[in-house]
Design an enzyme around this catalytic site. Structure first.
Site, short mmCIF file in Angstrom:
data_model
loop_
_atom_site.label_atom_id
_atom_site.label_comp_id
_atom_site.label_asym_id
_atom_site.label_seq_id
_atom_site.Cartn_x
_atom_site.Cartn_y
_atom_site.Cartn_z
N ARG A 1 -12.51 -9.29 -2.48
CA ARG A 1 -12.19 -8.70 -1.18
C ARG A 1 -11.86 -7.22 -1.34
O ARG A 1 -11.12 -6.82 -2.23
CB ARG A 1 -11.01 -9.43 -0.54
CG ARG A 1 -10.59 -8.88 0.83
CD ARG A 1 -9.45 -7.92 0.76
NE ARG A 1 -8.99 -7.49 2.09
CZ ARG A 1 -8.04 -6.57 2.30
NH1 ARG A 1 -7.46 -6.00 1.26
NH2 ARG A 1 -7.68 -6.23 3.52
N ILE A 2 -12.40 -6.38 -0.47
CA ILE A 2 -12.12 -4.95 -0.47
C ILE A 2 -11.54 -4.59 0.89
O ILE A 2 -12.11 -4.94 1.93
CB ILE A 2 -13.40 -4.13 -0.75
CG1 ILE A 2 -13.90 -4.43 -2.16
CG2 ILE A 2 -13.11 -2.63 -0.59
CD1 ILE A 2 -15.24 -3.80 -2.49
N GLY A 3 -10.42 -3.92 0.89
CA GLY A 3 -9.75 -3.55 2.13
C GLY A 3 -10.09 -2.14 2.58
O GLY A 3 -11.10 -1.57 2.18
N ASP A 4 -9.21 -1.57 3.40
CA ASP A 4 -9.47 -0.24 3.95
C ASP A 4 -9.12 0.88 2.99
O ASP A 4 -9.67 1.98 3.08
CB ASP A 4 -8.67 -0.06 5.24
CG ASP A 4 -7.18 0.02 4.97
OD1 ASP A 4 -6.61 1.12 5.05
OD2 ASP A 4 -6.57 -1.02 4.67
N THR B 1 -2.13 2.35 6.47
CA THR B 1 -1.55 1.16 5.85
C THR B 1 -1.40 0.08 6.91
O THR B 1 -1.24 0.38 8.10
CB THR B 1 -0.18 1.48 5.23
OG1 THR B 1 0.39 0.27 4.70
CG2 THR B 1 0.79 2.06 6.25
N GLY B 2 -1.45 -1.18 6.50
CA GLY B 2 -1.32 -2.27 7.46
C GLY B 2 -2.40 -3.31 7.27
O GLY B 2 -2.82 -3.59 6.15
N GLU B 3 -2.87 -3.88 8.37
CA GLU B 3 -3.90 -4.91 8.30
C GLU B 3 -5.25 -4.24 8.05
O GLU B 3 -5.85 -3.64 8.94
CB GLU B 3 -3.91 -5.73 9.59
CG GLU B 3 -2.60 -6.50 9.78
CD GLU B 3 -2.65 -7.47 10.94
OE1 GLU B 3 -3.76 -7.89 11.33
OE2 GLU B 3 -1.58 -7.81 11.46
N GLY B 4 -5.72 -4.37 6.83
CA GLY B 4 -6.90 -3.64 6.39
C GLY B 4 -8.14 -3.90 7.21
O GLY B 4 -8.91 -2.97 7.49
N THR C 1 0.85 -1.20 0.00
CA THR C 1 0.00 0.00 0.00
C THR C 1 0.88 1.25 0.00
O THR C 1 1.89 1.30 0.67
CB THR C 1 -0.90 0.01 1.25
OG1 THR C 1 -1.70 -1.17 1.25
CG2 THR C 1 -1.81 1.23 1.24
#
Length: 330
Positions: A228-231, A250-253, A200
């Site tokens: 899948r959709i993240g943050d 950024t990181g674990e969405g 990211t």
């Protein structure tokens, strides 16, 4: 900021990130390569701001596309978002498979559509209507990522895209064992940091008139389920900008989504009167639960802040007073 017909200029600032969660054993030469990329991005953004450019016109200089994480099907589905703080306008896209520069399409969603978010076939159709550059999905796929997808499948888990060749990571057997019991190593998203990576990218800007903007772009998780959709494309989670500040995460969405990290930074400033760094520190400590993540932020008054709760975050910032700095570790 305007007072009558007079425009009061302030100091501008820009910050960028290239992902949170860095392998402590990352070779020094690769650390320096990452820092060079960050410096280049800051120089591009600084040049635009120095010339009087608006914050919202600076963000698209930092974009994620080729080398994006692969889905379980071996394809690429990219996502991005951008937000203009003064009017809280925004644009977001998900599920892109052919758009070369996702953040550019997010900007067009904001500027040239009646919507804030387009995804998958609808986003691809809009891209063609707008004449943006498109390529075959194979363009985004690299040999390194094909190898990382194989590793993720053998470990029966998902992991973030990684830019260090497989030869420099731990063995497949060690990765699988660590995925089961942690192996005494720091983990992110089910695997040790030696096979974790940050893909990211994000940028936050405040211009000389105190206008804030933020943008975030990503390929997501290696071996993620298609769809899948993240943050990153979610306004208020991975990206947010208003009059008080601009934030990119950024990181674990999934953890960032649950904590609505980006919006919480702004809310703490607006409703509790916290400074930018105080707000950043609070959300990193109190809103991530057991997740790991990081963020960068600027305020409307020209402050820059960052925070993360993992081993490192690729980041850098520059300001109108000539300051420029890049870093990885805490």
């Amino acid at each position: 900021m305007c007072g009558g017909n007079v425009i009061v200029e302030r100091g501008w600032a820009i910050a960028v990130h290239g992902g949170a969660g860095v392998d402590p054993e990352l070779p020094p030469e690769r650390q320096e390569q990452a820092k060079q990329v960050l410096r280049r991005c800051l120089q591009l953004g600084s040049s635009a701001l120095r010339a009087g450019g608006a914050a919202i016109d600076t963000d698209p200089t930092f974009n994620s596309g080729r080398g994006s994480a692969l889905t379980s099907k071996g394809t690429v589905e990219m996502e991005a978002s951008i937000m203009d703080g003064p009017r809280r306008r925004c644009g977001a896209v998900s599920g892109l498979t052919t758009v070369k520069n996702p953040i550019s399409l997010a900007r067009l969603v904001m500027d040239r559509s009646p919507h804030s978010y387009l995804a998958f076939d609808g986003a691809e159709e809009f891209a063609r209507e707008q004449g943006v550059e498109v390529v075959e999905n194979d363009y985004f796929i690299t040999e390194e990522n094909v190898g990382m997808l194989k590793l993720a499948k053998e470990a029966n888990t998902i992991l973030f895209d990684y830019r260090v060749p497989l030869a420099e990571t731990c063995s497949k057997a060690a990765a699988a064992a660590a995925a089961e019991d942690g192996g005494g190593l720091q983990m992110m998203n089910g695997l040790p940091l030696s096979v974790y990576a940050q893909e990211t990218v994000g940028c936050v800007v405040v211009d000389s008139q105190g206008r804030c903007a933020a943008a975030t772009s990503t390929g997501g998780l290696m071996n993620k389920k298609s769809g899948r959709i993240g943050d990153s494309p979610i306004i208020g989670a991975g990206t947010y900008a208003c009059g008080a500040c601009a934030v990119s995460c950024t990181g674990e969405g999934e953890a960032i989504l649950r904590g609505t990290l980006a919006r919480d930074v702004a809310a703490l400033m607006e409703y509790k009167g916290l400074s930018l760094q105080e707000a950043v520190d609070f959300v990193i400590k109190e809103r991530l639960d057991e997740g790991m993540a990081g963020l960068i932020a600027v305020s409307g008054t020209g402050d820059v802040a960052y925070g993360f709760n993992c081993t490192g975050m690729f980041r850098g910032c520059a300001s109108s007073d000539g300051f420029l700095d890049v870093g990885i570790w805490n």
